[in-house]
Design a protein around this motif. Structure first.
Motif: not given
Length: 290
Positions: A16-18, A21, A37, A41, A224, A227-228
């Motif tokens: 999901s982070a990918d 992004t 990222r 985080a 982001v 998610f990370m």
């Protein structure tokens, strides 16, 4: 909570982070993406790092961390470049080559031999990579069968992610050694807080104007970062409950989530074939690791 749903949640959070992004931050430079990222985080994980401090560790631990940091930053810089510039189905699946490279380094450095199961796993990962590019094949001769492999080398995003997998094959071994001196829940947040701090110092300190990127799109950056941070916490919680090999094997399902995001959000065609190829690669990773 059992380890399996934690590992699966970690895989979903990474994919999901990918996807977020790639969808919303495609205009950012690779350095700016690393800042987001790791920086966001790391900031979110500060409270957890304070709640779970490192135990007393020997000097070797700090040496291992110093070795890991530049490798992790280089890997993330390449990672961000790959997913920003290339389709997800031609990038994230190649992280499955990390345990394949681990076999190679183990053989070169330690003289370790490959079991039949490990060799079968390598073949499955390679078969999955071939299937991802099989549409490039035209005919039934040897050259046609080799064409999908040549396509991997021609595709910049695929080549770049193979480089990431190679770096991760080193950091996974060094990180495992470093984590042996701490608990999973103390090491994970600490490690990402340090990575975030070093990313800010390295990429923003020489040019302070780069710090403005962190407030350019605060909502997306926070998403982001969440998610990370979720990926980190669930990753190390799962490690606290099960052996590394089992957790990493399940976490590699992130490539299947990434392929699905590629089809849903970015209209990448060939979802059934891509999922079949990704499943082969995940099965190969499981055979190698387990």
């Amino acid at each position: 909570m059992e380890w399996f749903p934690l590992a699966l949640l970690s895989a979903f959070a990474l994919a999901s982070a990918d996807a977020v992004t790639k969808r919303f931050l495609y205009a950012y430079s690779s350095r700016e993406l690393v800042l987001v990222r790791f920086g966001v985080a790391g900031l979110l994980l500060v409270p957890l790092a304070i709640m779970h401090p490192l135990p007393p560790v020997p000097p070797l631990f700090w040496g291992l961390v110093l070795l890991l940091i530049p490798l992790e930053l280089a890997a993330m810089w390449l990672y961000m470049t790959a997913i920003r510039d290339a389709p997800l189905h031609l990038t994230v699946p190649y992280l499955a080559f990390t345990p394949v490279f681990n076999i190679g380094t183990g053989w070169l450095i330690l003289g370790e031999t490959v079991s039949m199961e490990g060799f079968a796993g390598v073949l499955l990962v390679v078969a999955g990579a071939w299937l991802l590019n099989v549409r490039r094949s035209n005919g039934f001769g040897l050259q046609a069968w080799l064409e999908p492999f040549r396509a991997i080398l021609r595709e910049r995003g695929s080549r770049t992610m193979l480089g990431v997998a190679l770096i991760y094959s080193v950091t996974s071994v060094v990180g495992k050694a470093a984590m042996g001196y701490a608990t999973p829940l103390s090491f994970g947040p600490f490690y990402f807080v340090v990575l975030g701090g070093v990313a800010v110092l390295l990429f923003a300190f020489p040019r302070p104007s780069r710090l403005s990127v962190l407030v350019r799109r605060p909502g997306i950056h926070l998403l982001v970062g969440l998610f990370m941070a979720t990926m980190v916490v669930t990753h190390f919680l799962a490690l606290d409950r099960i052996e590394v090999a089992y957790m990493v094997a399940v976490k590699r399902t992130s490539l299947l989530f990434g392929i699905a995001y590629g089809a849903i959000w970015f209209s990448e065609r060939g979802l059934p074939r891509h999922l079949a190829a990704g499943s082969l690669m995940v099965a190969g990773v499981a055979l190698i690791l387990l």
